[in-house]
Design a protein around this motif. Structure first.
Motif, PDB file in Angstrom:
ATOM      1  N   ARG A  61      -0.422  -5.513 -26.703  1.00 17.28           N
ATOM      2  CA  ARG A  61       0.217  -6.681 -27.304  1.00 17.28           C
ATOM      3  C   ARG A  61       1.713  -6.428 -27.292  1.00 17.28           C
ATOM      4  NH1 ARG A  61      -0.612  -7.751 -33.405  1.00 17.28           N
ATOM      5  NH2 ARG A  61       1.461  -6.911 -33.554  1.00 17.28           N
ATOM      6  N   GLY A  62       2.466  -7.357 -26.752  1.00 20.14           N
ATOM      7  CA  GLY A  62       3.914  -7.183 -26.670  1.00 20.14           C
ATOM      8  C   GLY A  62       4.302  -6.363 -25.452  1.00 20.14           C
ATOM      9  N   GLU A  63       5.533  -5.867 -25.462  1.00 21.05           N
ATOM     10  CA  GLU A  63       6.060  -5.121 -24.317  1.00 21.05           C
ATOM     11  C   GLU A  63       5.905  -3.623 -24.518  1.00 21.05           C
ATOM     12  OE1 GLU A  63       9.908  -6.321 -22.939  1.00 21.05           O
ATOM     13  OE2 GLU A  63       9.581  -8.356 -23.642  1.00 21.05           O
ATOM     14  N   THR A  64       5.068  -3.037 -23.676  1.00 19.04           N
ATOM     15  CA  THR A  64       4.847  -1.593 -23.676  1.00 19.04           C
ATOM     16  C   THR A  64       5.021  -1.106 -22.253  1.00 19.04           C
ATOM     17  OG1 THR A  64       3.290  -1.744 -25.511  1.00 19.04           O
ATOM     18  CG2 THR A  64       3.168   0.224 -24.173  1.00 19.04           C
ATOM     19  N   TYR A  65       5.627   0.065 -22.100  1.00 20.77           N
ATOM     20  CA  TYR A  65       5.898   0.598 -20.771  1.00 20.77           C
ATOM     21  C   TYR A  65       5.251   1.961 -20.578  1.00 20.77           C
ATOM     22  CZ  TYR A  65       9.281  -3.135 -20.891  1.00 20.77           C
ATOM     23  OH  TYR A  65       9.864  -4.362 -21.015  1.00 20.77           O
ATOM     24  N   ILE A  66       4.863   2.223 -19.336  1.00 24.64           N
ATOM     25  CA  ILE A  66       4.316   3.523 -18.939  1.00 24.64           C
ATOM     26  C   ILE A  66       5.331   4.162 -18.001  1.00 24.64           C
ATOM     27  CG2 ILE A  66       2.421   4.721 -17.798  1.00 24.64           C
ATOM     28  CD1 ILE A  66       0.823   2.058 -18.095  1.00 24.64           C
ATOM     29  N   PHE A  67       5.639   5.403 -18.252  1.00 22.87           N
ATOM     30  CA  PHE A  67       6.491   6.176 -17.362  1.00 22.87           C
ATOM     31  C   PHE A  67       5.667   7.364 -16.884  1.00 22.87           C
ATOM     32  CE2 PHE A  67       9.242   3.904 -20.216  1.00 22.87           C
ATOM     33  CZ  PHE A  67      10.283   3.462 -19.414  1.00 22.87           C
ATOM     34  N   HIS A  68       5.549   7.537 -15.567  1.00 20.94           N
ATOM     35  CA  HIS A  68       4.883   8.730 -15.053  1.00 20.94           C
ATOM     36  C   HIS A  68       5.876   9.881 -15.225  1.00 20.94           C
ATOM     37  CE1 HIS A  68       1.597   6.282 -13.892  1.00 20.94           C
ATOM     38  NE2 HIS A  68       2.153   5.765 -12.812  1.00 20.94           N
ATOM     39  N   ARG A  69       5.774  10.892 -14.462  1.00 14.25           N
ATOM     40  CA  ARG A  69       6.632  12.080 -14.654  1.00 14.25           C
ATOM     41  C   ARG A  69       8.122  11.776 -14.486  1.00 14.25           C
ATOM     42  NH1 ARG A  69       3.497  16.598 -15.158  1.00 14.25           N
ATOM     43  NH2 ARG A  69       1.347  16.318 -14.550  1.00 14.25           N
ATOM     44  N   ASP A  70       8.459  10.701 -13.796  1.00 11.76           N
ATOM     45  CA  ASP A  70       9.865  10.303 -13.642  1.00 11.76           C
ATOM     46  C   ASP A  70      10.222   9.323 -14.760  1.00 11.76           C
ATOM     47  OD1 ASP A  70      12.355   9.409 -12.923  1.00 11.76           O
ATOM     48  OD2 ASP A  70      11.785   8.702 -10.934  1.00 11.76           O
ATOM     49  N   PRO A  71      11.028   9.754 -15.744  1.00 14.62           N
ATOM     50  CA  PRO A  71      11.326   8.878 -16.879  1.00 14.62           C
ATOM     51  C   PRO A  71      12.268   7.719 -16.568  1.00 14.62           C
ATOM     52  CG  PRO A  71      12.534  10.940 -17.074  1.00 14.62           C
ATOM     53  CD  PRO A  71      11.673  11.062 -15.856  1.00 14.62           C
ATOM     54  N   VAL A  73      11.624   5.526 -13.977  1.00 11.52           N
ATOM     55  CA  VAL A  73      10.847   4.442 -13.362  1.00 11.52           C
ATOM     56  C   VAL A  73       9.659   4.124 -14.268  1.00 11.52           C
ATOM     57  CG1 VAL A  73       9.522   3.681 -11.354  1.00 11.52           C
ATOM     58  CG2 VAL A  73      11.500   5.185 -11.043  1.00 11.52           C
ATOM     59  N   GLY A  74       9.630   2.901 -14.774  1.00 10.95           N
ATOM     60  CA  GLY A  74       8.564   2.489 -15.682  1.00 10.95           C
ATOM     61  C   GLY A  74       7.758   1.337 -15.135  1.00 10.95           C
ATOM     62  N   TYR A  75       6.609   1.099 -15.781  1.00  8.19           N
ATOM     63  CA  TYR A  75       5.712   0.009 -15.401  1.00  8.19           C
ATOM     64  C   TYR A  75       5.271  -0.706 -16.666  1.00  8.19           C
ATOM     65  CZ  TYR A  75       5.520   3.115 -11.381  1.00  8.19           C
ATOM     66  OH  TYR A  75       5.858   3.926 -10.340  1.00  8.19           O
ATOM     67  N   ARG A  76       5.093  -2.015 -16.578  1.00  2.81           N
ATOM     68  CA  ARG A  76       4.577  -2.762 -17.719  1.00  2.81           C
ATOM     69  C   ARG A  76       3.115  -2.400 -17.940  1.00  2.81           C
ATOM     70  NH1 ARG A  76       7.914  -6.651 -15.494  1.00  2.81           N
ATOM     71  NH2 ARG A  76       9.489  -7.446 -16.922  1.00  2.81           N
ATOM     72  N   ALA A  77       2.764  -2.059 -19.163  1.00  2.00           N
ATOM     73  CA  ALA A  77       1.378  -1.706 -19.478  1.00  2.00           C
ATOM     74  C   ALA A  77       0.520  -2.963 -19.508  1.00  2.00           C
ATOM     75  CB  ALA A  77       1.324  -0.986 -20.815  1.00  2.00           C
ATOM     76  N   LEU A  89       4.073   6.894 -22.875  1.00  2.00           N
ATOM     77  CA  LEU A  89       3.835   5.517 -23.310  1.00  2.00           C
ATOM     78  C   LEU A  89       4.917   5.158 -24.318  1.00  2.00           C
ATOM     79  CD1 LEU A  89      -0.004   5.797 -23.851  1.00  2.00           C
ATOM     80  CD2 LEU A  89       1.170   4.831 -21.887  1.00  2.00           C
ATOM     81  N   HIS A  90       5.523   3.998 -24.123  1.00  2.13           N
ATOM     82  CA  HIS A  90       6.643   3.583 -24.965  1.00  2.13           C
ATOM     83  C   HIS A  90       6.419   2.152 -25.436  1.00  2.13           C
ATOM     84  CE1 HIS A  90      11.230   3.963 -25.598  1.00  2.13           C
ATOM     85  NE2 HIS A  90      10.759   2.983 -26.336  1.00  2.13           N
ATOM     86  N   THR A  91       6.112   1.979 -26.726  1.00  2.00           N
ATOM     87  CA  THR A  91       5.965   0.625 -27.268  1.00  2.00           C
ATOM     88  C   THR A  91       7.324   0.159 -27.775  1.00  2.00           C
ATOM     89  OG1 THR A  91       5.331   1.474 -29.440  1.00  2.00           O
ATOM     90  CG2 THR A  91       3.553   0.897 -27.941  1.00  2.00           C
ATOM     91  N   ARG A  92       7.599  -1.111 -27.587  1.00  2.00           N
ATOM     92  CA  ARG A  92       8.855  -1.699 -28.023  1.00  2.00           C
ATOM     93  C   ARG A  92       8.645  -2.383 -29.374  1.00  2.00           C
ATOM     94  NH1 ARG A  92      12.769   0.285 -25.781  1.00  2.00           N
ATOM     95  NH2 ARG A  92      13.978  -1.602 -25.642  1.00  2.00           N
ATOM     96  N   LYS A  93       9.660  -3.081 -29.843  1.00  2.00           N
ATOM     97  CA  LYS A  93       9.566  -3.807 -31.118  1.00  2.00           C
ATOM     98  C   LYS A  93       8.436  -4.841 -31.041  1.00  2.00           C
ATOM     99  CE  LYS A  93      12.347  -6.745 -34.125  1.00  2.00           C
ATOM    100  NZ  LYS A  93      13.617  -7.457 -34.287  1.00  2.00           N
ATOM    101  N   ASN A  94       7.613  -4.909 -32.084  1.00  2.00           N
ATOM    102  CA  ASN A  94       6.487  -5.855 -32.189  1.00  2.00           C
ATOM    103  C   ASN A  94       5.429  -5.681 -31.110  1.00  2.00           C
ATOM    104  OD1 ASN A  94       7.735  -7.086 -34.413  1.00  2.00           O
ATOM    105  ND2 ASN A  94       8.940  -8.393 -33.068  1.00  2.00           N
ATOM    106  N   SER A  95       5.309  -4.494 -30.537  1.00  4.08           N
ATOM    107  CA  SER A  95       4.272  -4.287 -29.514  1.00  4.08           C
ATOM    108  C   SER A  95       3.326  -3.172 -29.943  1.00  4.08           C
ATOM    109  CB  SER A  95       4.906  -3.956 -28.162  1.00  4.08           C
ATOM    110  OG  SER A  95       5.614  -2.745 -28.226  1.00  4.08           O
ATOM    111  N   ARG A  96       2.094  -3.248 -29.435  1.00  9.90           N
ATOM    112  CA  ARG A  96       1.058  -2.257 -29.752  1.00  9.90           C
ATOM    113  C   ARG A  96       0.220  -2.010 -28.498  1.00  9.90           C
ATOM    114  NH1 ARG A  96       0.462  -1.676 -35.254  1.00  9.90           N
ATOM    115  NH2 ARG A  96       1.550  -3.219 -36.494  1.00  9.90           N
TER     116      ARG A  96
END
Length: 198
Positions: A61-71, A73-77, A89-96
């Motif tokens: 829910r909301g904007e969360t990003y996955i970063f592999h070993r290279d911090p 370059v990210g991908y939308r979860a 795994l990086h959750t942003r404001k209001n995301s889960r």
């Protein structure tokens, strides 16, 4: 005077479209993506990490990003995407986000949380599993339930100030690496945990 007025109108007509158009890379980014470090790139297409998957995203829910070993370059979860060893795994404001690891344990991350999957492995032949997570900041709830047939089960979460090892447990960890540097642990009924202050 009329010549300078015509020049002003001509320059305005020329410059206005240029000012209204943002560069494509910035125009396509959401506001929260722009608040990531300047050298971060959010790729449009998900690329697999290295090795075998160690888990899967169940819901987002909301904007969360996955970063592999290279911090950088990210991908939308997105639900269904695989997770790999070393993923951040990086959750942003209001995301889960809710994820399931190969050993059957689940983790639910609160907004503004950063967690690294240091290790997650399952060996069916040896009937053993090993998971090691690093909670950099924020809060997460962990549901740990080892399979009865497993002879060895290891599930550990480390923060800046504590190391928590769990057997069968349902618990929450909140980590504040800022000025307080506190780690709060809340365990629910029938949880078996061992916590060590670092």
């Amino acid at each position: 005077m009329p010549v300078s007025k015509k020049s002003f109108i001509w320059i305005t007509r020329l410059m206005l479209p240029l000012l209204l158009l943002a560069p494509p890379a910035i125009a396509e980014m959401s506001m929260s993506e722009r608040s990531l470090p300047a050298d971060t790139v959010i790729a449009a297409t998900f690329q697999a990490g290295s090795g075998l998957p160690v888990g899967k995203i169940q819901s987002v829910r909301g904007e969360t990003y996955i970063f592999h070993r290279d911090p950088t370059v990210g991908y939308r979860a997105k639900p269904g995407l695989p997770l790999y060893q070393g993923d951040i795994l990086h959750t942003r404001k209001n995301s889960r986000i809710l994820c399931r690891l190969v050993d059957g344990s689940r983790l639910a991350m609160a907004p503004r949380t950063r967690l690294t999957l240091q290790q997650a492995s399952l060996n069916s032949a040896r009937k053993s599993s090993r998971s090691f997570l690093s909670l950099k900041q924020g809060g997460a709830r962990f549901y740990v339930s080892p399979k009865p047939e497993f002879s060895t089960f290891y599930f550990k979460v480390k923060t800046e100030t504590a190391s928590i090892q769990a057997q069968a447990a349902d618990f929450v960890i909140k980590s504040d690496p800022g000025t307080t540097g506190n780690t709060e642990i809340s365990a629910f009924e029938n949880s078996r945990l061992e916590a060590i202050s670092l």
